[in-house]
Design an enzyme around this catalytic site. Structure first.
Site, PDB file in Angstrom:
ATOM      1  N   LYS A  21     -52.606  -8.253  21.905  1.00  0.00           N
ATOM      2  CA  LYS A  21     -53.530  -8.802  20.914  1.00  0.00           C
ATOM      3  C   LYS A  21     -53.096 -10.198  20.472  1.00  0.00           C
ATOM      4  O   LYS A  21     -53.910 -11.120  20.367  1.00  0.00           O
ATOM      5  CB  LYS A  21     -53.597  -7.877  19.701  1.00  0.00           C
ATOM      6  CG  LYS A  21     -54.392  -8.432  18.517  1.00  0.00           C
ATOM      7  CD  LYS A  21     -54.432  -7.444  17.371  1.00  0.00           C
ATOM      8  CE  LYS A  21     -53.113  -7.325  16.642  1.00  0.00           C
ATOM      9  NZ  LYS A  21     -52.869  -8.455  15.700  1.00  0.00           N
ATOM     10  N   ARG A  26     -54.418 -16.060  20.614  1.00  0.00           N
ATOM     11  CA  ARG A  26     -53.925 -17.429  20.771  1.00  0.00           C
ATOM     12  C   ARG A  26     -54.548 -18.104  21.995  1.00  0.00           C
ATOM     13  O   ARG A  26     -54.932 -19.274  21.934  1.00  0.00           O
ATOM     14  CB  ARG A  26     -52.397 -17.416  20.859  1.00  0.00           C
ATOM     15  CG  ARG A  26     -51.726 -17.197  19.505  1.00  0.00           C
ATOM     16  CD  ARG A  26     -50.261 -16.771  19.643  1.00  0.00           C
ATOM     17  NE  ARG A  26     -49.576 -16.749  18.351  1.00  0.00           N
ATOM     18  CZ  ARG A  26     -49.710 -15.764  17.451  1.00  0.00           C
ATOM     19  NH1 ARG A  26     -50.488 -14.728  17.720  1.00  0.00           N
ATOM     20  NH2 ARG A  26     -49.060 -15.818  16.311  1.00  0.00           N
ATOM     21  N   GLY A  94     -56.115 -10.974   9.595  1.00  0.00           N
ATOM     22  CA  GLY A  94     -55.425 -12.020   8.855  1.00  0.00           C
ATOM     23  C   GLY A  94     -55.030 -13.213   9.698  1.00  0.00           C
ATOM     24  O   GLY A  94     -55.183 -14.360   9.293  1.00  0.00           O
ATOM     25  N   ARG A 123     -55.034 -10.063   0.301  1.00  0.00           N
ATOM     26  CA  ARG A 123     -53.879 -10.823   0.770  1.00  0.00           C
ATOM     27  C   ARG A 123     -53.992 -12.295   0.364  1.00  0.00           C
ATOM     28  O   ARG A 123     -55.042 -12.925   0.530  1.00  0.00           O
ATOM     29  CB  ARG A 123     -53.751 -10.700   2.290  1.00  0.00           C
ATOM     30  CG  ARG A 123     -53.508  -9.272   2.727  1.00  0.00           C
ATOM     31  CD  ARG A 123     -53.660  -9.079   4.215  1.00  0.00           C
ATOM     32  NE  ARG A 123     -52.616  -9.737   4.992  1.00  0.00           N
ATOM     33  CZ  ARG A 123     -52.538  -9.693   6.314  1.00  0.00           C
ATOM     34  NH1 ARG A 123     -53.460  -9.033   7.012  1.00  0.00           N
ATOM     35  NH2 ARG A 123     -51.559 -10.304   6.952  1.00  0.00           N
ATOM     36  N   SER A 168     -45.452 -16.315   8.907  1.00  0.00           N
ATOM     37  CA  SER A 168     -45.343 -17.400   9.883  1.00  0.00           C
ATOM     38  C   SER A 168     -46.714 -17.893  10.326  1.00  0.00           C
ATOM     39  O   SER A 168     -46.824 -18.938  10.971  1.00  0.00           O
ATOM     40  CB  SER A 168     -44.558 -16.924  11.108  1.00  0.00           C
ATOM     41  OG  SER A 168     -45.286 -15.926  11.814  1.00  0.00           O
ATOM     42  N   SER A 195     -40.628 -13.943  10.822  1.00  0.00           N
ATOM     43  CA  SER A 195     -41.165 -13.703  12.172  1.00  0.00           C
ATOM     44  C   SER A 195     -41.078 -14.940  13.068  1.00  0.00           C
ATOM     45  O   SER A 195     -42.069 -15.368  13.662  1.00  0.00           O
ATOM     46  CB  SER A 195     -42.617 -13.212  12.075  1.00  0.00           C
ATOM     47  OG  SER A 195     -42.715 -12.072  11.271  1.00  0.00           O
ATOM     48  N   ASP A 312     -44.028  -5.820  13.855  1.00  0.00           N
ATOM     49  CA  ASP A 312     -45.107  -4.884  14.147  1.00  0.00           C
ATOM     50  C   ASP A 312     -44.651  -3.631  14.876  1.00  0.00           C
ATOM     51  O   ASP A 312     -45.478  -2.776  15.213  1.00  0.00           O
ATOM     52  CB  ASP A 312     -46.212  -5.580  14.945  1.00  0.00           C
ATOM     53  CG  ASP A 312     -47.055  -6.492  14.068  1.00  0.00           C
ATOM     54  OD1 ASP A 312     -47.087  -6.268  12.846  1.00  0.00           O
ATOM     55  OD2 ASP A 312     -47.668  -7.439  14.594  1.00  0.00           O
ATOM     56  N   ASN A 335     -41.501  -8.894   4.575  1.00  0.00           N
ATOM     57  CA  ASN A 335     -42.846  -9.366   4.943  1.00  0.00           C
ATOM     58  C   ASN A 335     -43.782  -8.218   5.305  1.00  0.00           C
ATOM     59  O   ASN A 335     -44.999  -8.413   5.369  1.00  0.00           O
ATOM     60  CB  ASN A 335     -42.781 -10.398   6.068  1.00  0.00           C
ATOM     61  CG  ASN A 335     -42.111  -9.883   7.329  1.00  0.00           C
ATOM     62  OD1 ASN A 335     -41.293  -8.969   7.282  1.00  0.00           O
ATOM     63  ND2 ASN A 335     -42.447 -10.480   8.448  1.00  0.00           N
ATOM     64  N   ARG A 387     -51.407  -0.186  11.906  1.00  0.00           N
ATOM     65  CA  ARG A 387     -50.010   0.142  12.207  1.00  0.00           C
ATOM     66  C   ARG A 387     -49.571   1.408  11.474  1.00  0.00           C
ATOM     67  O   ARG A 387     -48.813   2.214  12.018  1.00  0.00           O
ATOM     68  CB  ARG A 387     -49.095  -1.026  11.822  1.00  0.00           C
ATOM     69  CG  ARG A 387     -49.400  -2.345  12.498  1.00  0.00           C
ATOM     70  CD  ARG A 387     -49.087  -2.344  13.970  1.00  0.00           C
ATOM     71  NE  ARG A 387     -49.466  -3.613  14.585  1.00  0.00           N
ATOM     72  CZ  ARG A 387     -49.814  -3.758  15.846  1.00  0.00           C
ATOM     73  NH1 ARG A 387     -49.832  -2.721  16.658  1.00  0.00           N
ATOM     74  NH2 ARG A 387     -50.156  -4.956  16.314  1.00  0.00           N
TER      75      ARG A 387
END
Length: 432
Positions: A21, A26, A94, A123, A168, A195, A312, A335, A387
């Site tokens: 993912k 990215r 996010g 958040r 991050s 991270s 994660d 975090n 998660r």
């Protein structure tokens, strides 16, 4: 939808790992930022990556997809909000929100809606908002939270300071954006940087797309030449370690013979550490030729682990530690509190309901293992967090009685096939 996960005695089978993912989102972004046509092979399909697809279309990219690849004609440095798209909906993603907040600053005005007020809507994004304002953007927000309206279009590079103490992703957003500005930029990370491994993934993808960024060895400062252009490229997405961590941990807590294919040994994904942690817990496994094979005995040893580089995968590690002999400690994980839910307090509260013996500190999770198992027989709340859903299911597989996990369909945020894969390995689940 809820799901009931029944206790089982064994897992066995051979499955292909989900595509990453993190890399998919990215690659989608750098392909859209290129002037030309890029191809991405084996992209992940999840709510997060689909949110990126949707928003990139709304910003003017053209995406065509078949069973193995997606072809993207990018908008380059000139995104244009399409007439039918008056606002951007990132769902509950996010990272997608934060990356696109940077790119949206190239536009005169973009409004991000609050589609998940009980999750992403809670958040904060203050640190990224502050950094974008340093570049000249005007941002309207609700105490740092969604809904957010960005008025940009006149950004100037320069010296930027951004905190990395919460996430991050703020830094990654700036790394995607600043090469497109006319002026050179410097980025200094203040406080701490969580991270760092994930920042390495961002830099890897950006550099694959032909962008030059000079980074300090500790990843705390950067020099970014301006007036750069992303190049159209062909990309191949590797297997996803964060999602695979849950499958591997499930295999570790039971007698098993589970093979998971497509997990690159030299991957830059920090969650690759799940393989090392399970080895430290004395789980019999091999990792060769991009294939992990777990031949679990159900007997595990306690472990101490710095979780910052493998954020994660930590919840899955904790789930395995619930059944370990001894006390495990996962530290440097504060975090986790700033994710879809508070992944320390919320997760541990649900583990206690299932019968686990766990403690929390501000930046630590302590697990007093119960090799004899946990009672189960309860309904637990996953707090809309993919998660947490996966991690709780691991515990349920070895509980003495079935466990009902509320709103388990939110696993689709990152791993839509998760329960299908578990079922293929022998799990017994029932959707309610």
């Amino acid at each position: 939808m809820d799901i009931i996960v029944n206790p089982i005695s064994r897992l066995q089978g051979d499955i292909q790992a989900l595509s990453s993912k993190n890399y998919t989102t990215r690659y989608l972004l750098v392909a859209a930022l290129a002037e030309g046509t890029s191809t991405i092979y084996y992209p992940a399909h999840s709510e997060d990556s689909d949110a990126m697809r949707r928003c990139l279309r709304d910003l003017g990219a053209t995406l065509d997809e078949d069973d193995t690849k997606i072809v993207i004609k990018g908008f380059g440095a000139q995104p244009v909000l399409q007439p039918a798209s008056k606002q951007l909906d990132v769902g509950n993603a996010g990272a997608v929100l934060r990356f696109l907040m940077g790119i949206a600053s190239l536009l005169p005005e973009v409004h991000f809606i609050n589609a998940y007020p009980d999750s992403l809507g809670k958040r904060p994004h203050h640190d990224l908002i502050d950094a974008l304002e340093q570049l000249g953007a005007e941002i309207q927000h609700q105490d740092g939270k969604l809904p957010i309206t960005i008025k940009g279009g006149k950004l100037k590079g320069g010296a930027i300071r951004v905190s990395g103490n919460i996430s991050s992703q703020y830094l990654s957003a700036l790394l995607f954006l600043t090469p497109l500005l006319s002026e050179d930029s410097t980025i200094e990370v203040t406080d701490d940087l969580k991270s760092k491994v994930v920042v390495g993934q961002t830099l890897e993808v950006i550099r694959e797309a032909g962008i030059i960024i000079e980074a300090s060895e500790d990843l705390m400062s950067y020099r970014v030449p301006g007036n750069q252009r992303y190049a159209a490229r062909t990309y191949r997405v590797q297997g996803d370690y964060p999602g695979s961590a849950a499958v591997l941990a499930a295999a570790a807590v039971l007698p098993s013979d589970v093979t998971l294919r497509g997990l690159t040994e030299d991957s830059k994904q920090g969650e690759r550490a799940i393989v090392d942690v399970l080895r430290m817990m004395n789980v019999p496994l091999t990792h060769e030729d991009n294939v992990v094979r777990v031949q679990g005995t159900g007997q595990l040893s306690a472990v101490t682990f710095d979780g910052d580089a493998a954020t994660d995968a930590v919840l899955a590690m904790v789930a395995a530690a619930v059944f370990a002999d001894g006390t495990s400690r996962f530290y440097n994980v504060e975090n986790l509190r700033y994710k879809e839910c508070d992944r320390i307090t919320d997760y541990l509260n649900e583990l206690r309901k299932a019968g686990a013996n766990v403690e929390e500190r501000q930046a630590e999770i302590i697990v007093h293992g119960r090799p004899e198992g946990v009672e189960g027989g309860v309904e637990i709340n996953a707090h809309y967090d993919h998660r947490v859903i996966m991690a709780l299911s691991i515990v349920a597989l070895r509980a003495k009685q079935p466990i009902r996990i509320k709103d388990a369909h939110h696993v689709a945020k990152s791993y839509p096939q998760y329960f299908d894969h578990l079922t293929a390995l022998g799990a017994q689940v029932e959707w309610i």
